[in-house]
Design a protein around this motif. Structure first.
Motif, PDB file in Angstrom:
ATOM      1  N   THR A 117      36.838  17.253  31.328  1.00 16.90           N
ATOM      2  CA  THR A 117      36.298  17.561  30.007  1.00 16.90           C
ATOM      3  C   THR A 117      36.376  19.061  29.771  1.00 16.90           C
ATOM      4  O   THR A 117      36.483  19.847  30.722  1.00 16.90           O
ATOM      5  CB  THR A 117      34.836  17.082  29.882  1.00 16.90           C
ATOM      6  OG1 THR A 117      34.402  17.195  28.524  1.00 16.90           O
ATOM      7  CG2 THR A 117      33.910  17.909  30.756  1.00 16.90           C
ATOM      8  N   ILE A 119      34.704  22.588  28.389  1.00 20.43           N
ATOM      9  CA  ILE A 119      33.442  23.281  28.134  1.00 20.43           C
ATOM     10  C   ILE A 119      33.769  24.595  27.431  1.00 20.43           C
ATOM     11  O   ILE A 119      34.546  25.402  27.941  1.00 20.43           O
ATOM     12  CB  ILE A 119      32.678  23.575  29.438  1.00 20.43           C
ATOM     13  CG1 ILE A 119      32.414  22.287  30.222  1.00 20.43           C
ATOM     14  CG2 ILE A 119      31.374  24.295  29.139  1.00 20.43           C
ATOM     15  CD1 ILE A 119      31.427  21.362  29.580  1.00 20.43           C
ATOM     16  N   SER A 250      28.407  13.290  29.764  1.00 18.92           N
ATOM     17  CA  SER A 250      27.514  13.242  28.607  1.00 18.92           C
ATOM     18  C   SER A 250      26.122  13.740  28.967  1.00 18.92           C
ATOM     19  O   SER A 250      25.508  14.508  28.220  1.00 18.92           O
ATOM     20  CB  SER A 250      27.442  11.803  28.073  1.00 18.92           C
ATOM     21  OG  SER A 250      26.526  11.706  27.007  1.00 18.92           O
ATOM     22  N   LYS A 253      26.144  17.567  29.417  1.00 17.08           N
ATOM     23  CA  LYS A 253      26.258  18.291  28.149  1.00 17.08           C
ATOM     24  C   LYS A 253      24.983  18.165  27.318  1.00 17.08           C
ATOM     25  O   LYS A 253      24.599  19.104  26.616  1.00 17.08           O
ATOM     26  CB  LYS A 253      27.466  17.775  27.368  1.00 17.08           C
ATOM     27  CG  LYS A 253      28.801  18.194  27.977  1.00 17.08           C
ATOM     28  CD  LYS A 253      29.975  17.745  27.133  1.00 17.08           C
ATOM     29  CE  LYS A 253      31.284  18.262  27.695  1.00 17.08           C
ATOM     30  NZ  LYS A 253      32.458  17.881  26.870  1.00 17.08           N
ATOM     31  N   GLU A 258      27.179  22.216  25.452  1.00  9.59           N
ATOM     32  CA  GLU A 258      28.623  22.042  25.605  1.00  9.59           C
ATOM     33  C   GLU A 258      29.352  23.368  25.761  1.00  9.59           C
ATOM     34  O   GLU A 258      30.546  23.469  25.505  1.00  9.59           O
ATOM     35  CB  GLU A 258      29.182  21.268  24.409  1.00  9.59           C
ATOM     36  CG  GLU A 258      28.601  19.865  24.288  1.00  9.59           C
ATOM     37  CD  GLU A 258      29.383  18.987  23.336  1.00  9.59           C
ATOM     38  OE1 GLU A 258      30.579  19.241  23.142  1.00  9.59           O
ATOM     39  OE2 GLU A 258      28.791  18.046  22.792  1.00  9.59           O
TER      40      GLU A 258
END
Length: 267
Positions: A117, A119, A250, A253, A258
Motif C-alpha cells: 500500500t 503511504i 486498513s 491507516k 494515511e
C-alpha cells in the motif's frame, strides 16, 4: 437509492475499538516489570533499570512526542508509582534508536499473503490540494506486508520500490530456513515469472494481457484462470483470504492516518 438492510451493532463495534487500543499499548510490561527485568539482568554485565519490553512503550510514545517530552512523562509515571524508575534523555534515545524489531517464528508449513500500500509523505491539507491539485509534490512510500495466512502473523514488513522482488526474497528466505511455503496469495501486481519460479502454488489473478508463452507454471495458471472465469477461480482457489492483509492495512491507516511524518532520532 435503496436503504441498506445492514444494521451495525454499535455496542459490539465500540467494544471492538476499545479492545483494539487496549491491546495496542504494551501495558503488560507494567504488570510484569520485575519478572521481565530479572530475566534481562540474569546474564547481563551491566544491570538495566528497565526491561527491554519497555522499549515498545517508549517507541509508541515517540510517534507523538519528542524525547524530552517522553522523559517528562516517565517522571510523572514514576511519581504516580506506575513505574519504579524513570529514564533520562540519553537512555530513552538509545533504547528507541536501537530497537531490534523481530517477527514471530513461522510454522514449518504455511500459506502466505502479500500486499502493498502507499503511504503519503506529505500532509498538505485540503487547501493545498484545492489550490495545486493532488499530484503536485505528491510522494508516497510503498509498504509491503507478507502475512501468515494460518496464524495471522506478519512475517515481513518493509518499505520497497519493487514489491515482487521483496516478496520473492521473503519466500526464498523462508525456504532457505527449511519452511515449506504451500501457497502464495497476491493481487495482479505479483503476476510475474519471478514469483512462479519459487515453486510455490501461486494464487494470483493474471493480468489482462498475460502471456502464455513464458514460465510453464504461469502459463498453466493463466489458462486455468481463463477457463474458469474470475468468480469460479476465486472461489476454488480461496482467493478471498487476502482480506486479512487488507484489513491490517486498513486498521493501521485508521489508527495512525494515511501519511507519515518525520521523526528525528536526535530530538
Amino acid at each position: 437509492m435503496e436503504k441498506s438492510k445492514y444494521k451495525r451493532d454499535w455496542s459490539k463495534y465500540d467494544e471492538n475499538v476499545i479492545t483494539r487500543y487496549k491491546l495496542m499499548f504494551p501495558f503488560y510490561v507494567f504488570e510484569h516489570w520485575w519478572d521481565l527485568l530479572a530475566e534481562e539482568n540474569r546474564n547481563a554485565r551491566t544491570k538495566y533499570k528497565a526491561p527491554k519490553e519497555f522499549n515498545e512503550f517508549l517507541a509508541f510514545l515517540h510517534i507523538f512526542l519528542p524525547y524530552r517530552a517522553i522523559e517528562g512523562v516517565l517522571r510523572a509515571l514514576e511519581q504516580l508509582k506506575i513505574i519504579p524508575t524513570s529514564l533520562d534523555y540519553s537512555t530513552i534515545w538509545e533504547r528507541v534508536r536501537n530497537m531490534n524489531i523481530t517477527f514471530p517464528e513461522t510454522s514449518d508449513e504455511l500459506e502466505v499473503i502479500a500486499d502493498a500500500t502507499g503511504i503519503s509523505t506529505n500532509t498538505g491539507g485540503q487547501y493545498i490540494v484545492a489550490k495545486w491539485g493532488k499530484t503536485r509534490d505528491s510522494k508516497f512510500l510503498k509498504i509491503e506486508i507478507v502475512m501468515d495466512n494460518n496464524e495471522f502473523n506478519v512475517i515481513n514488513a518493509e518499505v520497497t520500490s519493487n514489491e515482487v522482488e521483496s516478496a520473492v526474497k521473503t519466500v526464498k528466505d523462508l525456504q532457505d530456513k527449511g519452511k515449506k511455503v504451500k501457497k502464495f496469495y497476491e493481487d495482479k501486481t505479483y503476476d510475474a515469472n519471478e514469483v512462479y519460479k519459487t515453486g510455490v502454488e501461486v494464487v494470483v489473478p493474471p493480468k489482462k494481457n498475460a502471456s502464455t508463452k513464458r514460465h510453464l507454471a504461469r502459463r498453466k495458471a493463466v489458462r486455468e484462470f481463463r477457463k474458469l472465469g474470475y468468480d469460479r477461480w476465486r472461489e476454488e482457489k480461496g482467493y478471498g483470504v487476502r482480506w486479512r492483509v487488507e484489513s491490517l492495512f486498513s486498521a493501521v491507516k485508521r489508527t495512525f492516518g494515511e501519511s507519515v511524518r518525520q521523526v528525528l532520532l536526535g530530538k
